[in-house]
Design an enzyme around this catalytic site. Sequence first.
Site, short mmCIF file in Angstrom:
data_model
loop_
_atom_site.label_atom_id
_atom_site.label_comp_id
_atom_site.label_asym_id
_atom_site.label_seq_id
_atom_site.Cartn_x
_atom_site.Cartn_y
_atom_site.Cartn_z
NE ARG A 191 -2.19 -1.87 3.37
CZ ARG A 191 -2.85 -2.73 4.13
NH1 ARG A 191 -4.15 -2.79 4.07
NH2 ARG A 191 -2.24 -3.52 4.95
CE LYS A 201 1.70 -20.53 11.27
NZ LYS A 201 2.43 -19.67 12.22
CG ASP A 258 4.07 -26.31 7.93
OD1 ASP A 258 5.20 -26.12 8.42
OD2 ASP A 258 3.10 -26.67 8.62
CG HIS A 259 8.78 -22.03 8.13
ND1 HIS A 259 7.75 -21.70 8.95
CD2 HIS A 259 9.87 -22.05 8.94
CE1 HIS A 259 8.19 -21.53 10.19
NE2 HIS A 259 9.49 -21.73 10.21
CG ASP A 306 2.14 -19.34 16.10
OD1 ASP A 306 2.05 -18.87 14.94
OD2 ASP A 306 3.20 -19.27 16.76
CG HIS A 321 5.19 -25.05 12.12
ND1 HIS A 321 5.01 -24.82 10.78
CD2 HIS A 321 5.27 -23.82 12.69
CE1 HIS A 321 4.99 -23.51 10.56
NE2 HIS A 321 5.15 -22.89 11.70
C1 BG6 Z 1 6.09 -19.55 12.87
C2 BG6 Z 1 5.32 -19.16 14.10
O1 BG6 Z 1 5.26 -20.23 11.98
O2 BG6 Z 1 7.17 -20.40 13.26
C3 BG6 Z 1 6.23 -18.46 15.09
O3 BG6 Z 1 4.26 -18.28 13.72
C4 BG6 Z 1 7.43 -19.30 15.40
O4 BG6 Z 1 5.52 -18.14 16.29
C5 BG6 Z 1 8.10 -19.78 14.12
O5 BG6 Z 1 8.32 -18.51 16.15
C6 BG6 Z 1 9.20 -20.77 14.41
O6 BG6 Z 1 9.88 -21.04 13.21
P1 BG6 Z 1 11.43 -21.32 13.20
O7 BG6 Z 1 11.75 -21.68 11.79
O8 BG6 Z 1 12.09 -20.07 13.68
O9 BG6 Z 1 11.62 -22.45 14.15
#
Ligand code: BG6
Length: 510
Positions: A61, A168, A197-198, A255, A260
């Site tokens: 924006r 997400k 979903d990383h 979350d 995850h």
């Molecule tokens: C995210 C959550 O998806 O994953 C966060 O929203 C969390 O709250 C994070 O801190 C953790 O990811 P990573 O890769 O840092 O372990």
Amino acid sequence: MKEKTNPLREGLANKAMPQPCAVVIFGATGDLTHRKLVPALYNIAADGELPPAVAVIGFARRPKTDDEFRKEMEEATRKFSRQTVRDEIWNGFAQALYYHQSEFGDEAGYKKLAERLDKLDEESGTRGNRLFYFAASPDQFETIIENLQKAGLNKAREGSWARVILEKPFGNDLASARHLNKVVQKSFAENQTYRIDHFLGKETAQNILVLRFANAIFEPLWNGDHIDHVQITAAETLGVENRAGYYEGAGALRDMVQNHMLQLLCLVAMEPPTDLGADSIRDEKVKVVRSLRRFQLDEVGGDVVRGQYAEGAIAGEPAVAYNAEKNVDPKSQTETYVALRLLIDNWRWADVPFYVRVGKRLPKSSTEISVHFKKAPQVLFNRDSQALDQNVLVIRIQPDEGISLRMQAKVPGTSFRIESVKMDFHYGTSFGQASPEAYERLLLDAMSGDATLFARRDEVEQAWAFIDTVEEAWAAKGNAPKLATYPAGSWGPETADELLARDGRTWRRL
Ligand code: BG6
């Protein structure tokens, strides 16, 4: 003719190489773009793995010129990049960064975007391929999708593709996730939709399938005959940071567990897929989620523990309580810690508890899975003395990525004293190279059309269906477990220890 491939895709079912494309990032001025997305794209470029023509268009924006956007991204990348930024690479990469100013709901902004993308196809060779990355706030997703469709951007011209990557949270419960899926699917088919979903992009998470199915010694033991229980932990020292706006309405269960943790659990518990294709793997994962025993309303209090951090200290530094953080309601009932005892109702896992815990403001940042094998029978070495320790296989997701196996060994000397020792594999020392960041892998996969490491529609919905049973019980008067507090810098509420103590077990010390 031999299939054209490159070492990057070696061993993958989908051998397609990442293709030239325009990557449009919605929410380009946000945290994710700064911390993860642009640094990931830069690192892909620095490793020479970016397709020959890629244009990255930040859509947001606030008014900004291309040059201002480049400058801002440079600062962010220098701060957050995995590798030190090299000027000669950055300068080339920065030329492919553009900024497009528009409100998310402004139809005309998308028309102009379409024209700009067409022009980039001609000038930069992006070939009509478009990857739309939704890094904006989820309440904007519907508006963005609708406007992409109105501008005809959901359809690619012949021989090209259009894909969406959705960050997400994908919904807030089953109903909202279903609604979002419906909205997405009005404009984009499932094979155009990449729900990120990383955790699935983390090297160590991918290695779970290799550990299980590329070794002959584990799979025969991978069941309730030999495994006593499994623990999955994601501990973070970080608190809520500047995300209270989102976190207050989410909490640790939504979350971290809905996505995850359940993904990790699926990788540990799934049956072998018939092949390595995206759907074969996802078919097996979704069966695990469907087999999770649903909690009855009155069971949740016993099998799920929720906590919130109180004032404390992390590594000697004072840390404020969650309810004293910026933008958090002082009376907040949001959990920052959750521990669950889960059961999977299938033949392989009958009666094997999976204990899952996640928490913020814990003493250490560490994510790991530990598989605890049954004890050796009390004969021979431990006939008269205390029972021997269990064998424990630990998969360290992060940090110090690797795998270790705890086993018993004789202490040297004339006696027959037995102690636990560790066989240990460290990625760093064995392979001598840093793993790419999860986002690098996932962006390349999306550019290649490989959805294996992304969540399918039914996976997401089934996961919400399960999580909803817990949230509903929490919401129902009388069934909600009390929100316990734990000092920041401790290992969570005492009730989480009791959850395992009831079964005669303890959490692994990390
Ligand atoms: C995210 C959550 O998806 O994953 C966060 O929203 C969390 O709250 C994070 O801190 C953790 O990811 P990573 O890769 O840092 O372990």
